[in-house]
Each structure stands twice: as structure tokens, then as C-alpha cells.
Design a protein around this motif. Sequence first.
Motif, PDB file in Angstrom:
ATOM      1  N   ALA A 123       5.697  -3.588 -22.123  1.00 31.29           N
ATOM      2  CA  ALA A 123       4.497  -2.864 -21.686  1.00 31.29           C
ATOM      3  C   ALA A 123       3.528  -2.728 -22.854  1.00 31.29           C
ATOM      4  O   ALA A 123       3.944  -2.569 -24.004  1.00 31.29           O
ATOM      5  N   ILE A 124       2.254  -2.801 -22.517  1.00 31.30           N
ATOM      6  CA  ILE A 124       1.171  -2.585 -23.471  1.00 31.30           C
ATOM      7  C   ILE A 124       0.231  -1.576 -22.838  1.00 31.30           C
ATOM      8  O   ILE A 124      -0.021  -1.628 -21.634  1.00 31.30           O
ATOM      9  N   TYR A 125      -0.286  -0.673 -23.662  1.00 35.16           N
ATOM     10  CA  TYR A 125      -1.309   0.226 -23.140  1.00 35.16           C
ATOM     11  C   TYR A 125      -2.350   0.525 -24.204  1.00 35.16           C
ATOM     12  O   TYR A 125      -2.109   0.361 -25.389  1.00 35.16           O
ATOM     13  N   HIS A 126      -3.506   0.911 -23.729  1.00 33.90           N
ATOM     14  CA  HIS A 126      -4.579   1.325 -24.626  1.00 33.90           C
ATOM     15  C   HIS A 126      -5.480   2.304 -23.901  1.00 33.90           C
ATOM     16  O   HIS A 126      -5.674   2.219 -22.691  1.00 33.90           O
ATOM     17  N   MET A 127      -5.993   3.268 -24.656  1.00 36.68           N
ATOM     18  CA  MET A 127      -6.829   4.325 -24.100  1.00 36.68           C
ATOM     19  C   MET A 127      -8.152   4.367 -24.860  1.00 36.68           C
ATOM     20  O   MET A 127      -8.144   4.446 -26.092  1.00 36.68           O
ATOM     21  N   ASN A 128      -9.248   4.334 -24.120  1.00 34.34           N
ATOM     22  CA  ASN A 128     -10.589   4.445 -24.720  1.00 34.34           C
ATOM     23  C   ASN A 128     -10.757   3.482 -25.883  1.00 34.34           C
ATOM     24  O   ASN A 128     -11.146   3.857 -26.976  1.00 34.34           O
TER      25      ASN A 128
END
Length: 168
Positions: free
Chosen positions: A96-101
Amino acid sequence: MTQSNRAASEALAEALDLRGGERVLELGFGGGAALMLTGQALQARGGGRLAGVDLSPDCVEVARSALSAHDLELVDVDLRVGSVTGIPFSDASFDAIYHMNCWYFWHDLSGGLRECARVLRPGGAMLSGSKLQGLGEFFGERLHEVKATRFHHTDLDAYEELAREAGF
């Protein structure tokens, strides 16, 4: 920003739906609030691998220090200085990869999304969080200036199209 993103970071960490043993990457982690939540979730579920990439060496050190102050002995933490257009990990390294703003600051959105697809295992998930709405309240009269000098992409439809082209 860490405080204003807290609720969104919690939502992203929860949306990962971690079971334990996952290899998770956060891009542009800033102060590390979501990293901490993800690390705690992995720890509570028997461990895993938590990685992060940020352009700022200062952010990497702050987050590394914050994570080391908590009991994450079952979590392999690997934080690196780097760019989304050259993610410093091997192909298919993450579940999983995630990024915020983060994505609207990427100079090369298409290249960044291709890199995300490269380091994500087949069948893995990428979560993208953004708070484009409400920017007027946050930046006030400076919004036009900030958009002109800092944001490279603010069109969600274009993001989605480029993500599809990158293999998502």
C-alpha cells in the motif's frame, strides 16, 4: 499542517485496513502524523514495514525521532529523503502507498504516479488524500498567490486520468 491534517491522517490510516505484515509507504509525510498512526496500527497487528519518502531532510529527522520515541519494535521503519519522481525503493516493494495533501505539489504528476505504480506490488492499493476544498479559508487572501506559486495541479479529474494512464 500536522494538526490541521490530523483528522484526514486518521481517516487515511484507518482506510488502509491493516491486518499486519503489510509493507506500507507514505509519500510527503511532513511532520509524520499519519506515519505514527500507521506504525501504531502495524504494531498492534503484529508488525510490518513502514517506509516514507519526503523531500525535506528536516521532516525525515523529525518523523524518525517521533517514531523512535514510541514502542514500534515489531515495525521495520525506513524513512528516506527523496522525490516522488525517483522513489528510492525497488519495484513491487509495497502492498500500500498513501499520500495526503501532496500530489498537487508534484512537479511531474504523471512521472510521480508512474513511480507509485512501479513500487506498488500488483494488486496493491494507493490512497490519495487531498484537501483542495477549504483552501480559501486556510490561505485567505493569499490563495491566488499560493496557487500560482506552489500548486502545480489542482484538477482532480486530471489526477484520476493520469493515475489510470499510470496503471491504477
